[in-house]
Design a protein around this motif. Structure first.
Motif, mmCIF file in Angstrom:
data_model
loop_
_atom_site.group_PDB
_atom_site.id
_atom_site.type_symbol
_atom_site.label_atom_id
_atom_site.label_comp_id
_atom_site.label_asym_id
_atom_site.label_seq_id
_atom_site.Cartn_x
_atom_site.Cartn_y
_atom_site.Cartn_z
ATOM 1 N N ARG A 1 4.329 1.713 1.570
ATOM 2 C CA ARG A 1 5.345 2.563 0.936
ATOM 3 C C ARG A 1 5.036 4.024 1.246
ATOM 4 N N GLN A 2 6.087 4.783 1.404
ATOM 5 C CA GLN A 2 5.902 6.221 1.675
ATOM 6 C C GLN A 2 5.552 6.915 0.357
ATOM 7 N N ALA A 3 4.519 7.772 0.403
ATOM 8 C CA ALA A 3 4.110 8.516 -0.782
ATOM 9 C C ALA A 3 5.126 9.596 -1.079
ATOM 10 N N LYS A 4 5.224 9.944 -2.360
ATOM 11 C CA LYS A 4 6.217 10.970 -2.781
ATOM 12 C C LYS A 4 5.792 12.336 -2.346
ATOM 13 N N LEU B 1 0.838 -1.202 0.000
ATOM 14 C CA LEU B 1 0.000 0.000 0.000
ATOM 15 C C LEU B 1 0.870 1.248 0.000
ATOM 16 N N SER B 2 0.301 2.313 -0.487
ATOM 17 C CA SER B 2 0.972 3.610 -0.418
ATOM 18 C C SER B 2 0.460 4.321 0.833
ATOM 19 N N SER B 3 1.278 5.150 1.428
ATOM 20 C CA SER B 3 0.831 5.891 2.615
ATOM 21 C C SER B 3 -0.205 6.951 2.243
ATOM 22 N N ALA B 4 -0.348 7.244 0.958
ATOM 23 C CA ALA B 4 -1.326 8.246 0.511
ATOM 24 C C ALA B 4 -2.604 7.576 -0.008
ATOM 25 N N ILE B 5 -2.900 6.388 0.487
ATOM 26 C CA ILE B 5 -4.071 5.645 0.012
ATOM 27 C C ILE B 5 -5.358 6.348 0.466
#
Length: 128
Positions: free
Chosen positions: A125-128, A94-98
């Motif tokens: 995962r950390q979002a950009k 998952l992305s942290s910006a989900i």
């Protein structure tokens, strides 16, 4: 092939052992007997002999009806289906910006996998 699982079912008249421990269809022990006696009982009551425990001394066989054999096969299939497969691991990234609704969907999916007794590995995962 020692790793191959024997299918549960009637062994018919192919019994490699001379002395058997026989259990009747009600689960009561009939004791140890010669293979010929067990075959006579099988014919007399129109039942089938099923191997339960091969490693026992003497091997344990049970007299069963066709219906009992079928029910036992269904039970074993259900149990095998419910048991976790060794090494079965579900992985989710998952992305942290989900988005909130996506996160809820993924959470439900994870819960279903856990119910089915899978090992679950979640990576965020950390979002950009």
């Amino acid at each position: 092939e020692p790793n191959r699982k024997a299918a549960f079912g009637s062994v018919g008249r192919r019994i490699p052992y001379r002395i058997l421990h026989v259990i009747n269809q009600d689960g009561e022990s009939l004791g140890n007997m010669h293979r010929a006696e067990a075959l006579k009982l099988m014919d007399q009551y129109d039942l089938k002999l099923v191997l339960l425990r091969e490693n026992a001394e003497p091997p344990v066989y049970r007299l069963m009806t066709g219906q009992q054999i079928h029910e036992e096969q269904l039970k074993r299939a259900e149990k095998e289906k419910a048991s976790p497969k060794p090494g079965m691991c579900k992985e989710l990234s998952l992305s942290s910006a989900i988005a909130k609704n996506d996160l809820e969907t993924k959470t439900k999916q994870i819960a279903q996998w856990i119910e089915k007794k899978y090992h679950v590995k979640v990576t965020i995962r950390q979002a950009k």
